[in-house]
Scaffold this motif. Structure first.
Motif, PDB file in Angstrom:
ATOM      1  N   LEU A 155      -3.929  -0.155   3.916  1.00 57.85           N
ATOM      2  CA  LEU A 155      -5.094  -0.077   3.069  1.00 57.85           C
ATOM      3  C   LEU A 155      -6.309   0.177   4.141  1.00 57.85           C
ATOM      4  O   LEU A 155      -7.270   0.848   3.837  1.00 57.85           O
ATOM      5  CB  LEU A 155      -5.622  -1.140   2.138  1.00 57.85           C
ATOM      6  CG  LEU A 155      -6.460  -0.731   0.922  1.00 57.85           C
ATOM      7  CD1 LEU A 155      -6.081   0.446   0.077  1.00 57.85           C
ATOM      8  CD2 LEU A 155      -6.706  -1.874   0.075  1.00 57.85           C
ATOM      9  N   HIS A 205       0.774  -1.183  -0.005  1.00 60.02           N
ATOM     10  CA  HIS A 205      -0.076  -0.013  -0.005  1.00 60.02           C
ATOM     11  C   HIS A 205       0.830   1.174   0.000  1.00 60.02           C
ATOM     12  O   HIS A 205       0.684   2.226  -0.785  1.00 60.02           O
ATOM     13  CB  HIS A 205      -0.989  -0.051   1.040  1.00 60.02           C
ATOM     14  CG  HIS A 205      -2.056   1.170   1.322  1.00 60.02           C
ATOM     15  ND1 HIS A 205      -2.751   1.614   0.291  1.00 60.02           N
ATOM     16  CD2 HIS A 205      -1.924   2.111   2.110  1.00 60.02           C
ATOM     17  CE1 HIS A 205      -3.437   2.482   0.783  1.00 60.02           C
ATOM     18  NE2 HIS A 205      -2.841   3.179   1.959  1.00 60.02           N
ATOM     19  N   SER A 238      -2.220  -4.588   6.265  1.00 56.71           N
ATOM     20  CA  SER A 238      -2.218  -3.437   5.090  1.00 56.71           C
ATOM     21  C   SER A 238      -2.673  -2.353   5.751  1.00 56.71           C
ATOM     22  O   SER A 238      -3.702  -2.169   6.375  1.00 56.71           O
ATOM     23  CB  SER A 238      -2.877  -3.993   3.917  1.00 56.71           C
ATOM     24  OG  SER A 238      -2.937  -2.904   2.808  1.00 56.71           O
TER      25      SER A 238
END
Length: 180
Positions: A88, A55, A86
């Motif tokens: 994200l 990411h 992650s």
């Protein structure tokens, strides 16, 4: 000698130390664990290997800056945890209770728990290999930190920790750059 499967050859050369690389995408910070690092000569130029599967890669590419934070063995579980989720969908600074400190030259944060932090600018991305070349613009170390042993990844889920230090500075004096 015994044959080693070629798929495991990288475990013999896996560099170290394992580092945490922080970025800032313009909205929020992120941090990723990286074990593929390289020092480029005796200059403050380094390289890391990462790519679109991480990411943080988009922030590295767009913002062209980061911080290399050097954790110690007492942070091993945090380092592994950061590397297994992650940014994200996870605020890793909150999830892992990381103490974010402002950089002096870059927007990416320093990590207060780490032994050292190096603020860097991205100078090149070598596309076929996803090698990100970094030039250091500031460096910080915590001289009061008692734990100083770095973590080295083998690449198979196991780690080695720095051990005894051997001083051969006198023998190597003619090869060392001034100030080292």
């Amino acid at each position: 000698m015994q044959t080693l499967p070629l798929a495991q050859a990288f475990t013999l050369l896996e560099p170290g130390p394992v580092v945490l690389v922080t970025t800032h995408d313009g909205h929020r910070p992120n941090v990723m664990t990286i074990s593929w690092t390289m020092v480029m000569d005796f200059t403050p130029v380094f390289a890391i290997t990462t790519g679109p599967w991480n990411h943080s890669f988009a922030a590295l590419r767009q913002q062209r800056e980061c911080v290399i934070a050097i954790p110690t063995v007492d942070m091993l579980d945090t380092v592994v945890g950061i590397g297994t989720c992650s940014g994200l969908d996870t605020d890793k600074f909150v999830q892992f209770d990381l103490h974010s400190e402002p950089g002096r030259q870059v927007k990416a944060p320093l990590i207060g728990q780490c032994l050292a932090n190096i603020e860097c600018l991205v100078t090149d991305i070598i596309e076929p290999y996803c090698i990100v070349v970094l030039e250091a613009v500031a460096a910080h170390i915590d001289p009061l930190r008692k734990e100083r042993r770095a973590i080295h990844a083998i690449g198979d889920g196991s780690f080695i920790v720095d051990g005894r230090k051997f001083d051969r500075r006198a023998m190597m004096a003619s090869k060392l750059p001034p100030g080292v």
